[in-house]
Design an enzyme around this catalytic site. Sequence first.
Site, PDB file in Angstrom:
ATOM      1  CD  GLN A 175       1.349   7.333  -3.476  1.00  0.00           C
ATOM      2  OE1 GLN A 175       1.788   6.906  -4.534  1.00  0.00           O
ATOM      3  NE2 GLN A 175       2.024   7.273  -2.343  1.00  0.00           N
ATOM      4  CE1 TYR A 217       8.614   9.568  -8.839  1.00  0.00           C
ATOM      5  CE2 TYR A 217       8.106   8.721  -6.657  1.00  0.00           C
ATOM      6  CZ  TYR A 217       8.578   8.524  -7.929  1.00  0.00           C
ATOM      7  OH  TYR A 217       9.035   7.285  -8.315  1.00  0.00           O
ATOM      8  NE  ARG A 234       4.516   5.669   1.641  1.00  0.00           N
ATOM      9  CZ  ARG A 234       5.081   4.640   1.029  1.00  0.00           C
ATOM     10  NH1 ARG A 234       5.305   4.677  -0.281  1.00  0.00           N
ATOM     11  NH2 ARG A 234       5.416   3.562   1.692  1.00  0.00           N
ATOM     12  N   GLY A 288       4.447  -3.099   2.171  1.00  0.00           N
ATOM     13  CA  GLY A 288       4.510  -2.968   0.725  1.00  0.00           C
ATOM     14  C   GLY A 288       4.677  -4.293   0.041  1.00  0.00           C
ATOM     15  NE  ARG A 289      10.245  -4.252  -0.751  1.00  0.00           N
ATOM     16  CZ  ARG A 289      11.504  -4.160  -0.339  1.00  0.00           C
ATOM     17  NH1 ARG A 289      12.476  -4.649  -1.081  1.00  0.00           N
ATOM     18  NH2 ARG A 289      11.797  -3.582   0.814  1.00  0.00           N
TER      19      ARG A 289
END
Length: 359
Positions: A98, A177, A224, A312-313
Amino acid sequence: MTTLFDSYRLGDLTLPNRVVMAPMTRVRAAAGGLATPSMAAYYAQRSTAGLIVSEGVQPSLVGQSNPGTPGLYTDEQVASWRPVTAAVHANGGRIFAQIMHGGRVSHPDTTGTRPVGPSAVAATGDVFTPSGPRPAPVPRALDTAEVPEHAQAYARAARRAVDAGFDGVELHGANGYLISQFLSSNANLRTDRYGGPVAHRIRFAVEAVSATVEAVGAARTGIRLSPGGTFWGVEERDVPELYTALLAELARLRVAYVHLEATAGEDLLRELRRAWPGTLVMNPVVPMGARHTGRADADRWLGLGAELISFGRGFIANPDLVERLRTGVPLAPVDESTYYQGGDAGYLTYPAHRYPAAG
């Protein structure tokens, strides 16, 4: 009926299942933005995922958001990543890098230079620095002539990623971002060709993706997105129009996939699914929200037309997440205090499930 454990053809890759390990910042890189042997072990442990997307990797020093994150802009960084990708491939996995330019979400104490952004508007909240959280500074607004250079930074990092052995790259266009800042209507107050109407606000994202496709090929390029997300204080006007227009440009470029976060209502997300003709990776729950993605979330979105589901987590404490989802073994809990603390504790210390011995 499609299941989470069916194979899928993504560009030139055959994924053995539809589970994607989502990118997650873990701040375990060495000085100089170098990948480490511990990072190689971490990703190799999770290589049963259909696809791994790495933590955010900065494409330049000014693009670095957090301390302790890795880069892909020097030869030394490329060399440090090769053992990581080799370890994943040796374990039968596939991994994209990424590429994440933090834009205004950075600090001079981290990079030694003033952050840049589309406009001189500070992010909301504190940013991480080597000495702890500090208020986000006002970034320097990029001149029109400078903007293409930052779009090209993604492409340069993508070339280095492929040289380092990655199977492809995902541009981080989400979560406040740099790409997300250009899409925003309050972080981007520009009046030139990169600001104002939707066609201008998507231009930076399209230029970054176009340059990356030219550098490494469409089959190796994903992005993404977080439609309607408000991370770091960004806001977006005209969200359906904004993302429909962006998806049309991404379809023209024939990128490998779009990775959507559940930052908008389901009606809009389903509308965007219909607007996007290519592979959709769906992250079914809001990143860093109260809920973690589970099997039911995955099955629901496969039914709604997503081809791949990102977790994810769940992968942090469960390196064998795919097998646990397959068998229904309960997920191990994660120690959130170790997310960003550095070191191997809470990084390499979560074991795979141990089945009782027979007999």
